[in-house]
Design a protein around this motif. Structure first.
Motif, PDB file in Angstrom:
ATOM      1  N   HIS A 278      44.892 -22.680 -27.956  1.00  0.00           N
ATOM      2  CA  HIS A 278      43.923 -22.632 -26.865  1.00  0.00           C
ATOM      3  C   HIS A 278      42.618 -21.926 -27.260  1.00  0.00           C
ATOM      4  CE1 HIS A 278      46.296 -24.021 -23.270  1.00  0.00           C
ATOM      5  NE2 HIS A 278      47.243 -23.928 -24.188  1.00  0.00           N
ATOM      6  N   LEU A 279      42.517 -21.426 -28.496  1.00  0.00           N
ATOM      7  CA  LEU A 279      41.314 -20.721 -28.917  1.00  0.00           C
ATOM      8  C   LEU A 279      40.151 -21.681 -29.129  1.00  0.00           C
ATOM      9  CD1 LEU A 279      42.823 -18.278 -31.592  1.00  0.00           C
ATOM     10  CD2 LEU A 279      42.295 -17.770 -29.198  1.00  0.00           C
ATOM     11  N   ASP A 280      38.954 -21.154 -28.880  1.00  0.00           N
ATOM     12  CA  ASP A 280      37.738 -21.919 -29.177  1.00  0.00           C
ATOM     13  C   ASP A 280      37.336 -21.767 -30.639  1.00  0.00           C
ATOM     14  OD1 ASP A 280      36.717 -22.904 -26.419  1.00  0.00           O
ATOM     15  OD2 ASP A 280      37.278 -20.819 -26.081  1.00  0.00           O
ATOM     16  N   ALA A 281      37.789 -20.704 -31.278  1.00  0.00           N
ATOM     17  CA  ALA A 281      37.543 -20.493 -32.702  1.00  0.00           C
ATOM     18  C   ALA A 281      38.494 -19.418 -33.197  1.00  0.00           C
ATOM     19  CB  ALA A 281      36.090 -20.081 -32.967  1.00  0.00           C
ATOM     20  N   MET A 282      38.861 -19.511 -34.464  1.00  0.00           N
ATOM     21  CA  MET A 282      39.750 -18.535 -35.092  1.00  0.00           C
ATOM     22  C   MET A 282      39.139 -18.111 -36.416  1.00  0.00           C
ATOM     23  SD  MET A 282      42.885 -17.050 -34.936  1.00  0.00           S
ATOM     24  CE  MET A 282      44.255 -16.479 -35.958  1.00  0.00           C
ATOM     25  N   LEU A 283      38.895 -16.808 -36.578  1.00  0.00           N
ATOM     26  CA  LEU A 283      38.355 -16.251 -37.818  1.00  0.00           C
ATOM     27  C   LEU A 283      39.504 -15.686 -38.636  1.00  0.00           C
ATOM     28  CD1 LEU A 283      35.913 -15.360 -39.578  1.00  0.00           C
ATOM     29  CD2 LEU A 283      35.858 -13.246 -38.225  1.00  0.00           C
ATOM     30  N   THR A 284      39.634 -16.141 -39.874  1.00  0.00           N
ATOM     31  CA  THR A 284      40.724 -15.700 -40.732  1.00  0.00           C
ATOM     32  C   THR A 284      40.212 -15.419 -42.140  1.00  0.00           C
ATOM     33  OG1 THR A 284      41.382 -17.826 -41.711  1.00  0.00           O
ATOM     34  CG2 THR A 284      42.215 -17.326 -39.491  1.00  0.00           C
TER      35      THR A 284
END
Length: 367
Positions: A278-284
């Motif tokens: 459901h995230l709009d963006a994921m920083l990894t």
């Protein structure tokens, strides 16, 4: 071996028995098997596939095809050592009667399993690793700076050697545009509100060479908090392990009210993957979380330091547009990020400005 049609291609509809596959570590590598394994199941619905991995990783295999069974095997406890692996092979052969063993790891443990499988008359196929190519790509001088095949391609080749060529038939753990039921992450938070922006951050990795410095990452988070303070309906979810990671992330969440830390809470893979969906963006980083976020269907922005996508570990569905990395002649210096920095200053990470990371993340999330 699977019977073939007159065209020489294995018949995809008849039932010929069970294909047994194994991969025990690491988290990201096991996650990379998912697109290939699910695709294999859909290419050959008449076959049964059994994936053997660590018990802690079985929760990754969400919404599996009907002909996939995932087995957790404690190879550091119940099935430790040569005797334990023999018992594991005996159990797997007795329970599933495989006609082929597919080794997706090619380490001592799975080599021992391969030997026992062959003693029981089970044909085996083994992962081939591009060791010399990786060495040429990461060496200090005379570096051969060229992209290697993706790890998923090497997995597919193991199936090809098993007479089971695999076409891409994977659209994410939650079937492409479909969203995971909010009930799956109800223990973490309620459903996403209308107009809310959800961003995930997984700032750690297995090795220091793959971790964006925490002081710079905190500046990125502070900029996100400032956006929330300005009235943007923004929530930031922090992902990580236990111990020192959980302590740092808890401290960040205490300082920045827009943040919620999941680290050390043991919600489990199904809940976290559903939330990531459901995230709009994921920083990894270049980490297991990068691979999990990709197969969960989140837009992923990954930061690369000592390692490089050319090493073959770019996540499923990702391109250069999903990466942030510095252009330095010493990169990559390591395949896994485990080698000490040759410059002793981690310039590959420190030259990446928090402002640039924030802007790229905001663009991806459209906020």
């Amino acid at each position: 071996m699977a019977q073939k049609t007159d065209s020489g291609v294995p018949d995809r509809n008849r039932n010929y028995g069970t294909v047994l596959a194994a991969r025990f570590s690491a988290l990201g590598d096991v996650a990379m098997t998912v697109p290939v394994l699910y695709s294999a199941c859909r290419c050959y619905p008449g076959l049964r596939f059994v994936m053997v991995t660590r018990p802690a990783f079985t929760g990754i295999f969400l919404n599996p095809p009907a002909n996939l069974t995932v087995v957790g095997a404690d190879v550091k406890g119940q099935y430790a050592g040569i005797g334990g692996l023999r018992r594991l092979v005996d159990r797997l052969v007795a329970d599933y009667g495989p006609f082929r063993f597919v080794d997706l790891h090619n380490v001592l443990r799975t080599k021992v399993m391969t030997a026992f499988m062959r003693l029981r008359g089970v044909p085996c196929s083994t992962l081939e690793k591009p060791r010399s190519e990786r060495k040429a790509l990461t060496r200090r001088s005379r570096k051969v700076f060229a992209p290697l095949k993706n790890q998923r391609d090497y997995y597919r080749e193991v199936f090809v050697r098993a007479d089971l060529p695999v076409a891409e038939r994977f659209s994410g753990l939650f079937d492409g545009p479909a969203k995971a039921p909010a009930e799956l992450f109800a223990a973490v938070t309620g459903p996403k509100g209308a107009g809310e922006c959800w961003i995930g951050i997984a700032p750690f990795a297995a090795h220091a060479g793959k971790v964006y410095p925490t002081d710079l990452m905190e500046r990125v988070i502070a900029m996100l908090q400032a956006r929330a303070d300005a009235g943007v309906p923004l929530r930031v979810f922090l992902f990580g392990g236990g111990g020192a990671e959980a302590d740092w992330l808890s401290g960040i969440a205490a300082k920045h009210p827009a943040c919620t830390s999941l680290a050390g809470k043991r919600y489990g893979f199904p809940a976290e993957l559903a939330l990531i969906n459901h995230l709009d963006a994921m920083l990894t980083m270049d980490s297991g979380n990068m691979h999990l976020a990709a197969i969960a269907g989140a837009p992923v922005l990954s930061i690369w330091g000592a390692t490089h996508p050319y090493c073959g570990f770019r996540a499923w569905g990702q391109t250069d547009a999903n990466t942030i990395q510095a252009s330095l002649p010493c990169r990559p210096c390591s395949v896994y990020g485990s080698e000490p920095c040759r410059r002793a200053d981690m310039q590959c990470m420190r030259s990446i400005l928090p402002e640039d990371v924030f802007e790229r993340l905001a663009q991806m999330a459209h906020k």
